[in-house]
Motif scaffolding. Sequence first.
Motif, PDB file in Angstrom:
ATOM      1  N   ILE A 180       0.869  -1.178   0.000  1.00  0.00           N
ATOM      2  CA  ILE A 180       0.000   0.000   0.000  1.00  0.00           C
ATOM      3  C   ILE A 180       0.905   1.227   0.000  1.00  0.00           C
ATOM      4  N   GLN A 219      -6.548   1.828  -0.092  1.00  0.00           N
ATOM      5  CA  GLN A 219      -6.402   0.835  -1.155  1.00  0.00           C
ATOM      6  C   GLN A 219      -7.027  -0.479  -0.713  1.00  0.00           C
ATOM      7  N   TYR A 266     -10.403  -2.410   2.855  1.00  0.00           N
ATOM      8  CA  TYR A 266      -9.618  -1.212   2.561  1.00  0.00           C
ATOM      9  C   TYR A 266      -8.569  -0.963   3.645  1.00  0.00           C
ATOM     10  N   LYS A 326      -5.412   2.001   4.699  1.00  0.00           N
ATOM     11  CA  LYS A 326      -4.877   3.334   4.420  1.00  0.00           C
ATOM     12  C   LYS A 326      -3.573   3.521   5.171  1.00  0.00           C
TER      13      LYS A 326
END
Length: 129
Positions: A105, A111, A119, A121
């Motif tokens: 990431i 992502q 998800y 981050k």
Amino acid sequence: MAARLLLRSTFRAATACRVARAAPAPALTRSMATGGIPTDEEQATGLERIIMENMKEGKDPYNMMKPKAYSGTKDDPNIVPSITNKRIVGCVCEEDNTAVVWFWIHEGEAQRCPSCGSYYKLVHYDLPH
């Protein structure tokens, strides 16, 4: 003859007791000359001391504690702290899964995991030193 043997053994026993009372054995103690054994906080130095002080304040400088649970959606992604602008993340997509899905990431938008869609981050994190 028996009286002499009994008298000698009594005399030896009495002499041994007097010697033992005159010089008692020192008591076993664990105390140091300065007043006791120092605690971990007292003897920690450098980076270890900084980490201990931050842990007392409720901070987790090196992510040693269990991370806070997030829902993993786009609005509430799993937060991944990093001191660089990218980091590799391992996702166990299902609870009973034995395989770990690894992916990179990068700093910026949240992502997705390529397998399950959770998800993540990346958030920049400064080291305490």
